[in-house]
Motif scaffolding. Sequence first.
Motif, PDB file in Angstrom:
ATOM      1  N   ALA A 101       0.827  -1.207   0.000  1.00  0.00           N
ATOM      2  CA  ALA A 101       0.000   0.000   0.000  1.00  0.00           C
ATOM      3  C   ALA A 101       0.858   1.252   0.000  1.00  0.00           C
ATOM      4  O   ALA A 101       0.545   2.241  -0.672  1.00  0.00           O
ATOM      5  N   TYR A 102       1.950   1.216   0.725  1.00  0.00           N
ATOM      6  CA  TYR A 102       2.859   2.367   0.768  1.00  0.00           C
ATOM      7  C   TYR A 102       3.440   2.630  -0.610  1.00  0.00           C
ATOM      8  O   TYR A 102       3.550   3.787  -1.044  1.00  0.00           O
ATOM      9  N   ALA A 103       3.813   1.561  -1.309  1.00  0.00           N
ATOM     10  CA  ALA A 103       4.405   1.718  -2.634  1.00  0.00           C
ATOM     11  C   ALA A 103       3.431   2.398  -3.586  1.00  0.00           C
ATOM     12  O   ALA A 103       3.828   3.224  -4.417  1.00  0.00           O
ATOM     13  N   LYS A 104       2.138   2.089  -3.469  1.00  0.00           N
ATOM     14  CA  LYS A 104       1.142   2.676  -4.353  1.00  0.00           C
ATOM     15  C   LYS A 104       0.845   4.131  -4.017  1.00  0.00           C
ATOM     16  O   LYS A 104       0.428   4.905  -4.885  1.00  0.00           O
ATOM     17  N   LYS A 105       1.063   4.505  -2.733  1.00  0.00           N
ATOM     18  CA  LYS A 105       0.700   5.849  -2.300  1.00  0.00           C
ATOM     19  C   LYS A 105       1.839   6.858  -2.434  1.00  0.00           C
ATOM     20  O   LYS A 105       1.663   8.040  -2.128  1.00  0.00           O
ATOM     21  N   LEU A 106       3.002   6.407  -2.852  1.00  0.00           N
ATOM     22  CA  LEU A 106       4.105   7.355  -3.014  1.00  0.00           C
ATOM     23  C   LEU A 106       3.737   8.425  -4.044  1.00  0.00           C
ATOM     24  O   LEU A 106       3.144   8.110  -5.078  1.00  0.00           O
ATOM     25  N   PRO A 107       4.071   9.677  -3.796  1.00  0.00           N
ATOM     26  CA  PRO A 107       3.743  10.736  -4.760  1.00  0.00           C
ATOM     27  C   PRO A 107       4.505  10.545  -6.065  1.00  0.00           C
ATOM     28  O   PRO A 107       5.587   9.956  -6.094  1.00  0.00           O
ATOM     29  N   GLY A 108       3.932  11.034  -7.133  1.00  0.00           N
ATOM     30  CA  GLY A 108       4.574  10.926  -8.433  1.00  0.00           C
ATOM     31  C   GLY A 108       5.778  11.850  -8.529  1.00  0.00           C
ATOM     32  O   GLY A 108       6.049  12.650  -7.630  1.00  0.00           O
ATOM     33  N   PRO A 109       6.517  11.757  -9.629  1.00  0.00           N
ATOM     34  CA  PRO A 109       7.695  12.614  -9.812  1.00  0.00           C
ATOM     35  C   PRO A 109       7.297  14.079  -9.892  1.00  0.00           C
ATOM     36  O   PRO A 109       6.193  14.430 -10.299  1.00  0.00           O
ATOM     37  N   ALA A 110       8.210  14.936  -9.507  1.00  0.00           N
ATOM     38  CA  ALA A 110       7.926  16.379  -9.478  1.00  0.00           C
ATOM     39  C   ALA A 110       7.736  16.952 -10.868  1.00  0.00           C
ATOM     40  O   ALA A 110       7.033  17.929 -11.052  1.00  0.00           O
ATOM     41  N   GLY A 111       8.353  16.363 -11.868  1.00  0.00           N
ATOM     42  CA  GLY A 111       8.236  16.895 -13.218  1.00  0.00           C
ATOM     43  C   GLY A 111       8.247  15.788 -14.238  1.00  0.00           C
ATOM     44  O   GLY A 111       8.508  14.633 -13.927  1.00  0.00           O
ATOM     45  N   PRO A 112       8.008  16.100 -15.480  1.00  0.00           N
ATOM     46  CA  PRO A 112       7.894  15.077 -16.517  1.00  0.00           C
ATOM     47  C   PRO A 112       9.235  14.569 -17.042  1.00  0.00           C
ATOM     48  O   PRO A 112       9.267  13.624 -17.819  1.00  0.00           O
ATOM     49  N   ASP A 113      10.334  15.221 -16.664  1.00  0.00           N
ATOM     50  CA  ASP A 113      11.603  14.830 -17.279  1.00  0.00           C
ATOM     51  C   ASP A 113      12.114  13.512 -16.700  1.00  0.00           C
ATOM     52  O   ASP A 113      11.729  13.072 -15.630  1.00  0.00           O
ATOM     53  N   ALA A 114      13.018  12.873 -17.432  1.00  0.00           N
ATOM     54  CA  ALA A 114      13.544  11.563 -17.077  1.00  0.00           C
ATOM     55  C   ALA A 114      14.306  11.586 -15.753  1.00  0.00           C
ATOM     56  O   ALA A 114      14.288  10.616 -15.001  1.00  0.00           O
ATOM     57  N   ALA A 115      14.989  12.678 -15.456  1.00  0.00           N
ATOM     58  CA  ALA A 115      15.769  12.773 -14.213  1.00  0.00           C
ATOM     59  C   ALA A 115      14.849  12.669 -13.001  1.00  0.00           C
ATOM     60  O   ALA A 115      15.177  12.002 -12.005  1.00  0.00           O
ATOM     61  N   ASP A 116      13.713  13.357 -13.055  1.00  0.00           N
ATOM     62  CA  ASP A 116      12.766  13.278 -11.946  1.00  0.00           C
ATOM     63  C   ASP A 116      12.208  11.863 -11.798  1.00  0.00           C
ATOM     64  O   ASP A 116      12.037  11.363 -10.674  1.00  0.00           O
ATOM     65  N   ARG A 117      11.907  11.226 -12.919  1.00  0.00           N
ATOM     66  CA  ARG A 117      11.380   9.866 -12.843  1.00  0.00           C
ATOM     67  C   ARG A 117      12.417   8.901 -12.264  1.00  0.00           C
ATOM     68  O   ARG A 117      12.097   8.000 -11.498  1.00  0.00           O
ATOM     69  N   ALA A 118      13.679   9.076 -12.617  1.00  0.00           N
ATOM     70  CA  ALA A 118      14.748   8.226 -12.094  1.00  0.00           C
ATOM     71  C   ALA A 118      14.921   8.438 -10.597  1.00  0.00           C
ATOM     72  O   ALA A 118      15.121   7.483  -9.832  1.00  0.00           O
ATOM     73  N   ALA A 119      14.843   9.712 -10.167  1.00  0.00           N
ATOM     74  CA  ALA A 119      14.975  10.002  -8.738  1.00  0.00           C
ATOM     75  C   ALA A 119      13.822   9.385  -7.957  1.00  0.00           C
ATOM     76  O   ALA A 119      14.005   8.841  -6.856  1.00  0.00           O
ATOM     77  N   HIS A 120      12.615   9.460  -8.525  1.00  0.00           N
ATOM     78  CA  HIS A 120      11.451   8.862  -7.889  1.00  0.00           C
ATOM     79  C   HIS A 120      11.623   7.343  -7.768  1.00  0.00           C
ATOM     80  O   HIS A 120      11.336   6.754  -6.718  1.00  0.00           O
TER      81      HIS A 120
END
Length: 247
Positions: free
Chosen positions: A42-61
């Motif tokens: 449940a925790y994994a599903k509730k994590l907020p999405g990346p701050a921005g659309p770029d690949a760096a943000d997605r990788a950090a997330h």
Amino acid sequence: MALTTVTVDVPAGTRALLTDVVAAEAAREKAWLADRRAHIAAYAKKLPGPAGPDAADRAAHRTTLLSDLARMRAELRAERAALRESGELRGSQDLVVAHGVREVVEARGWADREWPAVPDTTAAGVPGRPVGTGHGRVRARPVPGVQGPHETLTIRLPADLATLVRTACHVTSQPAVEALIQWQAVWGDGPRATDDPDQDPLRPLTADGAALAERSRLRAQVITLGDVIRDAVRLVTLGELPEDAPL
């Protein structure tokens, strides 16, 4: 955790009773584990999405997600191990019996005592049946309503627990063991004694009733690791200690 493997004789029907108890405890532990894992999912599903659309943000997330999940799973493994060690979770035969042994140790007042050193061979266990013991004590404590030959039960106890019990049994039983050795020197085999002069012309043919009663009394004071395990199994399966268990 170091473990000590022990095989003991138990009354007929004991293993069937123990199997039922272990199945119930395993189901309880499985339910506990499923609940904890559900929280992680449940925790994994509730994590907020990346701050921005770029690949760096997605990788950090993704990195944060994997790190948090690894930490939570490690915490779950540690919590489960601690609860198993404490006896709160006991989803295996070894854990069920170890919990019962700890309860018997507490009931006998052995847990908090300072025990003297005993010979290494005694603490480690040696072949042969201890003085004053025999299959009679297994037959004397049957499972209610069950008849048949005794069974064997093999379990693995934490090594420190097995050493504590063996040490306590040795020290507690030593006076009776020494008295039984002296009894044997005087009376020989009791009812099976012989007046054969080639063996011992001073040894009487038969021990009298008082002497045999004394031998029985002394034998009852000899406690072994097997006795403690049988008491522990009776406690976890039937909810009671044998009435004649010396505490």
